[in-house]
Enzyme design. Structure first.
Site, PDB file in Angstrom:
ATOM      1  N   GLY A  43      -4.233  -2.024  -9.118  1.00 30.72           N
ATOM      2  CA  GLY A  43      -4.567  -3.069 -10.073  1.00 30.72           C
ATOM      3  C   GLY A  43      -4.597  -2.611 -11.524  1.00 30.72           C
ATOM      4  O   GLY A  43      -5.115  -3.305 -12.397  1.00 30.72           O
ATOM      5  N   ASN A  56      -1.443  -7.938   0.417  1.00 32.74           N
ATOM      6  CA  ASN A  56      -2.901  -8.020   0.481  1.00 32.74           C
ATOM      7  C   ASN A  56      -3.367  -8.965  -0.635  1.00 32.74           C
ATOM      8  O   ASN A  56      -3.360  -8.591  -1.800  1.00 32.74           O
ATOM      9  CB  ASN A  56      -3.494  -6.612   0.302  1.00 32.74           C
ATOM     10  CG  ASN A  56      -5.003  -6.629   0.271  1.00 32.74           C
ATOM     11  OD1 ASN A  56      -5.638  -7.659   0.524  1.00 32.74           O
ATOM     12  ND2 ASN A  56      -5.598  -5.481  -0.037  1.00 32.74           N
ATOM     13  N   GLU A  60      -2.858   4.682  -0.924  1.00 27.78           N
ATOM     14  CA  GLU A  60      -3.140   3.914  -2.131  1.00 27.78           C
ATOM     15  C   GLU A  60      -4.052   4.704  -3.065  1.00 27.78           C
ATOM     16  O   GLU A  60      -5.283   4.667  -2.916  1.00 27.78           O
ATOM     17  CB  GLU A  60      -3.835   2.593  -1.767  1.00 27.78           C
ATOM     18  CG  GLU A  60      -3.051   1.713  -0.818  1.00 27.78           C
ATOM     19  CD  GLU A  60      -3.430   0.235  -0.970  1.00 27.78           C
ATOM     20  OE1 GLU A  60      -2.510  -0.574  -1.148  1.00 27.78           O
ATOM     21  OE2 GLU A  60      -4.631  -0.090  -0.938  1.00 27.78           O
TER      22      GLU A  60
HETATM   23  P1  13P Z   1      -2.127  -3.868  -6.621  1.00 26.93           P
HETATM   24  O1  13P Z   1      -0.733  -4.028  -6.072  1.00 26.93           O
HETATM   25  O2  13P Z   1      -2.674  -5.125  -7.231  1.00 26.93           O
HETATM   26  O3  13P Z   1      -2.252  -2.662  -7.502  1.00 26.93           O
HETATM   27  O4  13P Z   1      -3.081  -3.594  -5.346  1.00 26.93           O
HETATM   28  C1  13P Z   1      -2.712  -2.639  -4.412  1.00 26.93           C
HETATM   29  C2  13P Z   1      -3.603  -2.754  -3.241  1.00 26.93           C
HETATM   30  O5  13P Z   1      -4.782  -2.447  -3.301  1.00 26.93           O
HETATM   31  C3  13P Z   1      -3.027  -3.287  -1.985  1.00 26.93           C
HETATM   32  O6  13P Z   1      -3.916  -3.144  -0.920  1.00 26.93           O
END
Ligand code: 13P
Length: 246
Positions: free
Chosen positions: A169, A9, A163
């Site tokens: 993030g 993503n 998630e």
């Molecule tokens: P990160 O891998 O940057 O933590 O993001 C995860 C995410 O939201 C994927 O959809």
């Protein structure tokens, strides 16, 4: 067995130049042929990605609207994606639920529209830190999924992505135990609320600070069938995450 699935993503990141570089890196890499790979660039770059990416690697939108066409300024339909060779869409990402205030019903309606048009759906769910600390993780996740189950009976083209918002993030990945516990609960919920078949066959991805360092341990868990990767999908190490299950 369930085929391992890794999605990238890109969120609202990239330029023509950098996206071509990321895709070239994938085109030239040795990728585990048992893993299904899907990349989701911003909508502006979907066609470019489809044209640039080698066969066998799929492209996903990050969102759709739940109507086929019409006066909906700024939106894109599932039929238009299908027409452009885009075979998947992410839906219900927490950034859209929180920042764009999408509710469970809207996410469910878009999931139905996508499936009706023949797209695959990466359906995201996950709790906030506050909800986790209040012991509400499973309640929140199953409420998000229930809205979809009320409208969708055939889950064969749905991939669920768990998630946890506090892991996105932040560099704060869920422990393998935390992730496996929720994935197992989702599978049990699918068995109870959808079907035995959906429970057995639906891929459940983990997303949230996945890196080339932590992916192998997570991939070993019984109910983790792949990843939805944000930040690390923009880097060459995305290849190592795709190959985590080798
Ligand atoms: P990160 O891998 O940057 O933590 O993001 C995860 C995410 O939201 C994927 O959809």
């Amino acid at each position: 067995g369930r085929q391992f699935f890794v999605g990238g993503n890109f969120k609202m990141n990239g330029t023509v130049k950098s996206i071509k570089e990321i895709l070239d890196n994938l085109n030239n890499a040795k990728l585990d042929s048992n893993t299904e790979v899907v990349v989701a660039p911003p909508s502006l770059y979907l066609l470019l990605a489809r044209e640039h990416l080698r066969k066998g690697l799929e492209v996903a939108a990050q969102n759709i609207f739940d109507k086929p066409s019409g006066a909906f300024t700024g939106e894109i339909s599932a039929d238009q994606l299908k027409d452009s060779g885009i075979t998947w869409t992410i839906l219900g990402h927490s950034e859209r639920r929180v920042i764009l205030q999408e509710d469970d019903q809207f996410v469910a309606s878009k999931t139905k529209a996508a499936l009706d048009s023949g797209l695959g759906v990466i359906l995201c769910c996950g709790e906030s830190l506050e909800q986790r600390e209040a012991g509400k993780t499973i309640e929140v996740v199953t409420r998000q999924l229930k809205a979809v189950a009320d409208k969708v009976k055939d889950w064969s083209k749905v991939v669920v992505a768990y998630e946890p918002i506090w892991a996105i993030g932040t560099g704060k990945v869920a422990t393998t135990e935390q992730a496996q516990e929720v994935h197992k609960a989702i599978r049990e919920w699918l068995k109870k609320e959808v079907s035995d078949e959906a429970a057995e066959k639906t891929r459940i991805l983990y997303g949230g600070s996945v890196t080339e360092k932590n992916c192998k341990e997570l991939a070993k868990q019984a109910d983790i069938d792949g990843f939805l990767v944000g930040g690390a999908s923009l880097k060459p190490a995305f290849v190592d995450i795709i190959n985590a299950n080798e």
